[in-house]
Motif scaffolding. Structure first.
Motif, PDB file in Angstrom:
ATOM      1  N   ASN A 320      23.042   0.774  -8.811  1.00 58.59           N
ATOM      2  CA  ASN A 320      21.940   0.545  -7.879  1.00 58.59           C
ATOM      3  C   ASN A 320      22.464   0.215  -6.490  1.00 58.59           C
ATOM      4  OD1 ASN A 320      19.822  -1.430  -6.555  1.00 58.59           O
ATOM      5  ND2 ASN A 320      18.705  -0.171  -8.032  1.00 58.59           N
ATOM      6  N   ILE A 321      23.491  -0.607  -6.401  1.00 55.53           N
ATOM      7  CA  ILE A 321      24.064  -0.973  -5.105  1.00 55.53           C
ATOM      8  C   ILE A 321      24.707   0.247  -4.443  1.00 55.53           C
ATOM      9  CG2 ILE A 321      25.818  -2.391  -3.955  1.00 55.53           C
ATOM     10  CD1 ILE A 321      25.431  -4.417  -6.310  1.00 55.53           C
ATOM     11  N   LEU A 322      25.397   1.046  -5.235  1.00 53.40           N
ATOM     12  CA  LEU A 322      26.100   2.204  -4.689  1.00 53.40           C
ATOM     13  C   LEU A 322      25.144   3.303  -4.241  1.00 53.40           C
ATOM     14  CD1 LEU A 322      29.069   2.429  -7.198  1.00 53.40           C
ATOM     15  CD2 LEU A 322      29.273   2.150  -4.720  1.00 53.40           C
ATOM     16  N   GLY A 323      24.115   3.585  -5.049  1.00 57.34           N
ATOM     17  CA  GLY A 323      23.289   4.757  -4.719  1.00 57.34           C
ATOM     18  C   GLY A 323      21.864   4.678  -5.164  1.00 57.34           C
ATOM     19  N   ASP A 393      21.326  -8.285  -3.658  1.00 54.68           N
ATOM     20  CA  ASP A 393      21.579  -7.174  -4.579  1.00 54.68           C
ATOM     21  C   ASP A 393      21.113  -7.524  -5.984  1.00 54.68           C
ATOM     22  OD1 ASP A 393      22.770  -5.557  -2.656  1.00 54.68           O
ATOM     23  OD2 ASP A 393      24.778  -6.316  -3.079  1.00 54.68           O
ATOM     24  N   LEU A 394      21.517  -8.695  -6.448  1.00 53.05           N
ATOM     25  CA  LEU A 394      21.133  -9.129  -7.787  1.00 53.05           C
ATOM     26  C   LEU A 394      19.639  -9.387  -7.856  1.00 53.05           C
ATOM     27  CD1 LEU A 394      23.993 -11.631  -8.692  1.00 53.05           C
ATOM     28  CD2 LEU A 394      23.828  -9.211  -9.259  1.00 53.05           C
ATOM     29  N   GLN A 395      19.105 -10.039  -6.837  1.00 53.90           N
ATOM     30  CA  GLN A 395      17.705 -10.443  -6.851  1.00 53.90           C
ATOM     31  C   GLN A 395      16.772  -9.239  -6.916  1.00 53.90           C
ATOM     32  OE1 GLN A 395      16.558 -12.657  -3.385  1.00 53.90           O
ATOM     33  NE2 GLN A 395      14.479 -13.042  -4.116  1.00 53.90           N
ATOM     34  N   LYS A 396      17.035  -8.214  -6.083  1.00 52.74           N
ATOM     35  CA  LYS A 396      16.087  -7.101  -6.022  1.00 52.74           C
ATOM     36  C   LYS A 396      16.078  -6.293  -7.317  1.00 52.74           C
ATOM     37  CE  LYS A 396      19.010  -3.529  -3.932  1.00 52.74           C
ATOM     38  NZ  LYS A 396      19.241  -2.671  -2.757  1.00 52.74           N
ATOM     39  N   VAL A 397      17.250  -6.128  -7.942  1.00 52.46           N
ATOM     40  CA  VAL A 397      17.286  -5.361  -9.185  1.00 52.46           C
ATOM     41  C   VAL A 397      16.566  -6.106 -10.303  1.00 52.46           C
ATOM     42  CG1 VAL A 397      18.784  -4.402 -10.961  1.00 52.46           C
ATOM     43  CG2 VAL A 397      19.383  -4.134  -8.553  1.00 52.46           C
ATOM     44  N   ASP A 404       8.679  -3.576 -13.113  1.00 49.19           N
ATOM     45  CA  ASP A 404       8.487  -2.348 -13.878  1.00 49.19           C
ATOM     46  C   ASP A 404       8.113  -2.636 -15.324  1.00 49.19           C
ATOM     47  OD1 ASP A 404       8.941  -0.647 -11.762  1.00 49.19           O
ATOM     48  OD2 ASP A 404      11.090  -0.522 -12.121  1.00 49.19           O
ATOM     49  N   SER A 405       8.485  -3.814 -15.801  1.00 48.43           N
ATOM     50  CA  SER A 405       8.109  -4.220 -17.153  1.00 48.43           C
ATOM     51  C   SER A 405       6.625  -4.547 -17.241  1.00 48.43           C
ATOM     52  CB  SER A 405       8.919  -5.445 -17.590  1.00 48.43           C
ATOM     53  OG  SER A 405      10.281  -5.161 -17.626  1.00 48.43           O
ATOM     54  N   ILE A 406       5.991  -4.756 -16.129  1.00 45.40           N
ATOM     55  CA  ILE A 406       4.577  -5.133 -16.105  1.00 45.40           C
ATOM     56  C   ILE A 406       3.680  -3.968 -15.707  1.00 45.40           C
ATOM     57  CG2 ILE A 406       2.882  -6.643 -14.943  1.00 45.40           C
ATOM     58  CD1 ILE A 406       5.118  -8.724 -14.662  1.00 45.40           C
ATOM     59  N   PHE A 407       4.147  -3.102 -14.801  1.00 44.87           N
ATOM     60  CA  PHE A 407       3.277  -2.116 -14.182  1.00 44.87           C
ATOM     61  C   PHE A 407       2.538  -1.208 -15.158  1.00 44.87           C
ATOM     62  CE2 PHE A 407       5.693  -2.426  -9.987  1.00 44.87           C
ATOM     63  CZ  PHE A 407       4.643  -3.084  -9.370  1.00 44.87           C
ATOM     64  N   SER A 408       3.208  -0.808 -16.239  1.00 50.01           N
ATOM     65  CA  SER A 408       2.580   0.156 -17.147  1.00 50.01           C
ATOM     66  C   SER A 408       2.126  -0.483 -18.454  1.00 50.01           C
ATOM     67  CB  SER A 408       3.541   1.314 -17.434  1.00 50.01           C
ATOM     68  OG  SER A 408       3.800   2.031 -16.273  1.00 50.01           O
ATOM     69  N   LEU A 409       1.760  -1.730 -18.405  1.00 49.38           N
ATOM     70  CA  LEU A 409       1.366  -2.433 -19.628  1.00 49.38           C
ATOM     71  C   LEU A 409       0.077  -1.895 -20.227  1.00 49.38           C
ATOM     72  CD1 LEU A 409       2.161  -6.074 -18.463  1.00 49.38           C
ATOM     73  CD2 LEU A 409       3.618  -4.486 -19.703  1.00 49.38           C
ATOM     74  N   GLN A 410      -0.698  -1.153 -19.446  1.00 53.18           N
ATOM     75  CA  GLN A 410      -1.970  -0.633 -19.952  1.00 53.18           C
ATOM     76  C   GLN A 410      -1.764   0.506 -20.939  1.00 53.18           C
ATOM     77  OE1 GLN A 410      -0.992  -0.788 -16.846  1.00 53.18           O
ATOM     78  NE2 GLN A 410      -2.372  -2.066 -15.653  1.00 53.18           N
ATOM     79  N   SER A 411      -0.600   1.107 -20.962  1.00 57.53           N
ATOM     80  CA  SER A 411      -0.399   2.328 -21.724  1.00 57.53           C
ATOM     81  C   SER A 411      -0.022   2.042 -23.167  1.00 57.53           C
ATOM     82  CB  SER A 411       0.696   3.182 -21.063  1.00 57.53           C
ATOM     83  OG  SER A 411       1.082   4.240 -21.886  1.00 57.53           O
ATOM     84  N   VAL A 412      -0.894   2.363 -24.094  1.00 55.39           N
ATOM     85  CA  VAL A 412      -0.552   2.281 -25.517  1.00 55.39           C
ATOM     86  C   VAL A 412       0.602   3.226 -25.827  1.00 55.39           C
ATOM     87  CG1 VAL A 412      -1.373   2.812 -27.844  1.00 55.39           C
ATOM     88  CG2 VAL A 412      -2.818   1.515 -26.283  1.00 55.39           C
ATOM     89  N   SER A 413       0.601   4.398 -25.199  1.00 55.93           N
ATOM     90  CA  SER A 413       1.680   5.363 -25.435  1.00 55.93           C
ATOM     91  C   SER A 413       3.028   4.777 -25.071  1.00 55.93           C
ATOM     92  CB  SER A 413       1.422   6.634 -24.616  1.00 55.93           C
ATOM     93  OG  SER A 413       0.286   7.305 -25.075  1.00 55.93           O
ATOM     94  N   GLY A 414       3.089   4.083 -23.932  1.00 60.14           N
ATOM     95  CA  GLY A 414       4.347   3.488 -23.521  1.00 60.14           C
ATOM     96  C   GLY A 414       4.808   2.399 -24.466  1.00 60.14           C
ATOM     97  N   LEU A 591      10.281  -4.206   0.178  1.00 65.08           N
ATOM     98  CA  LEU A 591       9.461  -3.773  -0.956  1.00 65.08           C
ATOM     99  C   LEU A 591      10.191  -3.994  -2.276  1.00 65.08           C
ATOM    100  CD1 LEU A 591       7.959  -0.503   0.560  1.00 65.08           C
ATOM    101  CD2 LEU A 591       6.656  -2.515  -0.146  1.00 65.08           C
ATOM    102  N   GLU A 592      11.489  -3.728  -2.298  1.00 67.10           N
ATOM    103  CA  GLU A 592      12.254  -3.932  -3.530  1.00 67.10           C
ATOM    104  C   GLU A 592      12.246  -5.403  -3.940  1.00 67.10           C
ATOM    105  OE1 GLU A 592      15.982  -2.325  -2.386  1.00 67.10           O
ATOM    106  OE2 GLU A 592      15.470  -0.268  -2.936  1.00 67.10           O
ATOM    107  N   LEU A 593      12.289  -6.296  -2.965  1.00 66.98           N
ATOM    108  CA  LEU A 593      12.287  -7.723  -3.267  1.00 66.98           C
ATOM    109  C   LEU A 593      10.921  -8.218  -3.723  1.00 66.98           C
ATOM    110  CD1 LEU A 593      14.580  -8.987  -0.373  1.00 66.98           C
ATOM    111  CD2 LEU A 593      15.100  -9.043  -2.821  1.00 66.98           C
TER     112      LEU A 593
END
Length: 953
Positions: A320-323, A393-397, A404-414, A591-593
């Motif tokens: 993530n830091i590199l690219g 670097d550590l904080q944003k990742v 990202d663990s929360i955003f798609s919680l609505q999806s039964v498929s996921g 935005l990443e933070l």
């Protein structure tokens, strides 16, 4: 962040917001009376403050693992059967079996007729598919909850009773289909053969990842029907499978059905885990290939560890830091400075191996040679060692991972996919808390340590992909030739000849009845006006603490001058760059933070701002929206870079047959004097003429409050959301009228227009005409119903003919598309070059028959059942809800317009449908475009009686 890991984390169920480690699940006593032979292994429910998916894990006497997840938020259910077998279980010279067998599993079983699997699921209003990768194969259906028993009947029958229905003819058809899939996805696609060539150089001879999942063509030709049967008997036993069921289920009833349908399937041979020796290289290997491309590409890979190795998380952060985007070293040194059109780094992992991978698409404007690009990448790697790792670097990742663990919680498929994958690869479905803890524990020292251990001064594989005749552009001369593997004597090993046949305790030929249809939950909507100008429509969804906001601005490509086509898209790209206050890198970091995203884009009729945020960070996210929207930077440096990237991308797209087909077909239908006849991304000529002043002028006309409408899906009540939107009330400006639409061409039906693509492995066929603009309950909607049996479903006439019967294509379809002003009908497919004329003849035959005779009563009943029941799947995720709201807002529909659609579906007569077929599907009015190798396809087209005309773009 790595894709496979996010797939697991994104689909978590949320019990709270803190990212704490979830405890290991404990075995408990059964809460319901278990059927004989079913054992409850463990049960897990997240505690307050934990992110996790509640589930119960059972095992049947035959070894089948069963995972149940109850989610009653929507009246749907997903069934997933994952077999722990992928292409890694194949042998050299015998590749492609895992993927080929995935196709065979859809061809009927002893008690399920040919093509019935697709028909049953589609008629139930469901969706289905199967996928194969290096490590597993899965099959899944998402259906209204009343269809669950039927899905278990289907899946169990092919698990236990496939072989009696497997014939030589079916095998040959699916072998042809897989070859077509390979041609479409690999051989006929720019850079399509990159990955398989790279893997050959990256892995040692005979390594399970050294061949492509889809297999080598010679190996597919070598396969026999018996080989496929042996592959099934070896790997498709219930003890090598996980059945995961999630959604609106009743636990006791579901277990009873599972035991009934799967319990009497006998165990298969035992399956042992494969060894995971770390991959090493003796020296840096340079390999290259030539392709029909414009942009030279370099890929560099370093071998690292394997999935869930103790160093995996630290390597992910290093990548993530590199690219990992605009804040990375690679972006700064290659993309920002204009040496590459795109560049990045990632750390993809599989069960047996991972690699730290870098890529860059060279910008020919700064020189197309890849040697300087390799040097810049290696300098960037060296720069990291000097730069080191920062707290941010550590904080944003870690924040991104949690978000990202929360955003798609609505999806039964996921959630189902996450449970199934974690169980398959670790034996523990509950890995989300462990993963959060793994990433949270990574330190700066860990990242520097893995850098020194796996990357610094270590050998790598360097792959160059250059245009035909461009061997001088490679990073370095090839110094490695992959060894030719010996062909294994047996396609399948470890198979016992004493496997017991399956004997059912009931009559499996009787399809289970369908329970009463569930009550659909259409979102409750609210409306408001922001600053007396902006219409806002939204709904409250309390399933997750997230907010989705989409701002639509009337205009887009339709508003720009034809000679400046691409201006709307270029302006949107510029709004993704610097503001007047901060650089694009600083905005990306902010935005990443927050774990948020803000993106600008443009399409035919609108420009769009999409905002996704954790609700807790919405105020800060909206402050960035306001900054980008109202205070754009529009710097000369950003413009020159973005414009150059756009021009190079357009030049690259000309090598893509599908892009050529879309552009050519639009030109045929709508002409060069209408914006719909020109790609919304513009052309090389139009984009070349756009200036920064043009961008500023278009921004002033397009990005006005009077052009804007807003859709939102949030866990906040209406009043609170509107309060948070108040900073946008300073946005001003009246609506901008659209220019008068350009004239439309008369058309040339009966002529085949040809775009020559020398050496193309496939031909892209497009057949159609201008048709109806969009409406929700009028003739456009009714034409959608009419077309459904012709080309709108997998088991449509067109697809069954060209794919299943003839083996000409990987897939064929037809559809009606409609906008606010114009619409069109199109039938399309990518077909083998050598059968282009035959495929066109079959297309026209099917359209002609349908035009003359229409659909049958049986097809009408299928269409009614499929479309009416399929609505249960329409409103699950926030983005789906937002799309539903946007249709109401854009076309001024009644909030209950779906009730009127239901009425039409149930009441429209066969005569009405077939009259629409007569009105819109006359082959004599259709225009035809083919993108393919002229030398190969023109003689056959001429023999059919068509006049062939070259179409310039």
């Amino acid at each position: 962040m790595k894709k496979w890991l996010l797939a697991a984390a994104v689909s978590a169920a949320l019990a709270g917001c803190a990212a704490e480690k979830a405890p290991a699940p404990q075995a408990i006593s059964a809460a319901v009376q278990l059927p004989a032979g079913v054992t409850l292994v463990e049960s897990y429910a997240p505690k307050a403050g934990e992110i996790g998916i509640p589930y119960k894990k059972y095992v049947l006497a035959n070894g089948l693992t069963v995972l149940l997840h109850e989610d009653h938020s929507d009246p749907l259910v997903k069934v997933d059967v994952t077999y722990h077998v992928g292409s890694d279980r194949e042998h050299p010279g015998r590749t492609g079996f895992a993927h080929l067998f995935e196709h065979m599993m859809f061809q009927g079983s002893e008690h399920v007729a040919d093509e019935q699997h697709f028909k049953v699921v589609t008629e139930a209003g469901g969706e289905l598919n199967g996928t194969t990768n290096s490590d597993r194969t899965n099959y899944f259906e998402t259906v209204p909850s009343n269809q669950l028993e039927k899905m278990l009947w289907l899946e169990s029958d092919r698990m236990g009773y496939l072989l009696p229905a497997l014939t030589d003819q079916k095998f040959e058809v699916q072998r042809a289909t897989v070859k077509n899939e390979r041609a479409q996805r690999i051989d006929n696609r720019p850079y399509g053969r990159l990955n398989e060539q790279f893997q050959q150089a990256f892995y040692p001879k005979g390594h399970p990842y050294s061949w492509p999942v889809i297999g080598w063509p010679a190996d597919l030709d070598r396969a026999t029907t018996q080989d496929v049967k042996d592959f099934f008997r070896r790997w498709y036993g219930p003890n090598n499978a996980t059945l995961t069921i999630g959604g609106d289920i009743d636990e006791a009833q579901t277990l009873s059905w599972v035991n009934k349908y799967f319990g009497d399937i006998p165990r298969g041979p035992e399956v042992k885990a494969l060894d995971k020796p770390l991959v090493t290289l003796d020296k840096t290997r340079y390999v290259s290939m030539q392709d029909n491309i414009h942009l030279p590409l370099i890929q560099i890979g370093f071998p690292t560890v394997y999935a869930r190795h103790q160093d995996e998380a630290a390597l992910d952060l290093l990548a993530n830091i590199l690219g990992g985007g605009k804040t990375s070293i690679i972006y700064k040194n290659l993309v920002k400075d204009g040496y590459a059109v795109q560049a990045g780094a990632s750390h993809p992992c599989q069960e047996l191996a991972c690699q730290l991978s870098f890529y860059a698409l060279a910008n020919p404007a700064k020189g197309a040679s890849l040697a300087p690009i390799e040097k810049l990448i290696r300098q960037s790697i060296d720069e990291f060692e000097t730069r080191g790792v920062t707290d941010e670097d550590l904080q944003k990742v870690k924040i991104q991972f949690r978000a990202d663990s929360i955003f798609s919680l609505q999806s039964v498929s996921g959630k189902v996919a996450s449970l199934a994958a974690n169980q398959t690869f670790t034996g523990n479905p509950n890995q989300i808390g462990n993963d959060l803890a793994r990433y949270d524990a990574v330190t700066k020292e860990d990242v520097m340590r893995v850098f020194r251990e796996y990357v610094k001064d270590k050998p790598s594989v360097v792959m160059s992909v250059v245009p035909q005749g461009g061997e001088a552009l490679v990073a370095a001369p090839d110094n490695y030739t992959p060894p030719t593997p010996e062909v294994a004597k047996q396609a399948v090993t470890g198979l016992s000849a004493t496997l017991a046949p399956a004997h059912s305790s009931f009559d499996r030929s009787v399809m289970p009845p369908t329970a009463k249809a569930p009550v659909l939950k259409v979102p409750e909507l609210w409306s408001a006006t922001l600053a007396d100008k902006i219409d806002v429509m939204g709904t409250q969804s309390s399933e997750t603490p997230t907010t989705e906001i989409i701002i639509y601005l009337n205009g887009g490509h339709r508003m720009e001058p034809l000679q400046k086509a691409g201006l709307a898209a270029l302006t949107a790209d510029m709004l993704n760059e610097s503001s007047a206050k901060r650089s694009s890198e600083a905005l990306a970091q902010a935005l990443e933070l927050l774990g948020s995203s803000v993106s600008f884009s443009a399409s035919d009729y609108q420009s769009v701002v999409r905002v996704t945020s954790l609700t807790e960070n919405l105020d800060k996210t909206l402050a960035i929206v306001k900054e980008r929207l109202l205070e754009p930077g529009f710097t000369e440096a950003d413009f020159n870079r973005v414009k150059q990237q756009t021009l190079q991308t357009l030049q690259h797209m000309v090598s893509d047959p599908n892009y050529l087909a879309n552009a050519g077909f639009s030109k045929l239908l709508f002409g060069s004097d209408n914006s719909l006849g020109i790609s919304s991304g513009g052309t090389l000529q139009t984009v070349a003429g756009i200036t920064l002043e043009d961008v500023k002028a278009f921004y002033a006309e397009q990005y006005r409050a009077g052009n804007a409408q807003m859709v939102t899906v949030t866990d906040l009540p209406k009043a609170q959301l509107l309060e948070k939107l108040q900073p946008l009330t300073r946005w001003q400006g009246d609506a901008t009228p659209l220019p008068v639409a350009g004239k439309l061409p008369a058309g040339n039906p009966g002529v085949v227009f040809l775009i020559d693509k020398p050496g193309a492995a496939q031909s892209v066929i497009s057949i159609g005409k201008r048709a109806l603009p969009y409406d929700a309950t009028g003739d456009f909607f009714k034409s959608y119903l009419m077309n459904y049996p012709l080309g709108g479903a997998f088991n449509s006439r067109i697809n069954l003919n060209l794919r299943e019967d003839k083996g000409y294509t990987y897939g064929a379809r037809s559809f009606f598309a409609g906008g606010s002003e114009q619409g069109y009908f199109e039938a399309s497919a990518s077909v083998r070059s050598d059968v282009t004329d035959k495929a066109l003849a079959e297309f026209m035959k099917e359209i002609s028959r349908y035009h003359q005779s229409g659909m049958s009563a049986e097809e009408q009943a299928f269409m009614r059942a499929s479309i009416s029941q399929g609505k249960a799947l329409d409103y699950e995720t926030p983005y789906q809800k937002a799309g539903f709201i946007r249709m109401i807002q854009k076309y001024h529909l009644a909030h209950d317009f779906t009730d009127e659609q239901d009425k039409i579906v149930s009441q429209i007569s066969l005569e009405q449908l077939n009259q629409l077929a007569k009105q819109w599907l006359d082959p004599a009015t259709m225009q035809i475009l083919i993108v393919g190798d002229k030398a190969t396809v023109e003689p056959g087209l001429t023999a059919l009686g068509y006049k062939v005309v070259n179409l310039p773009l």
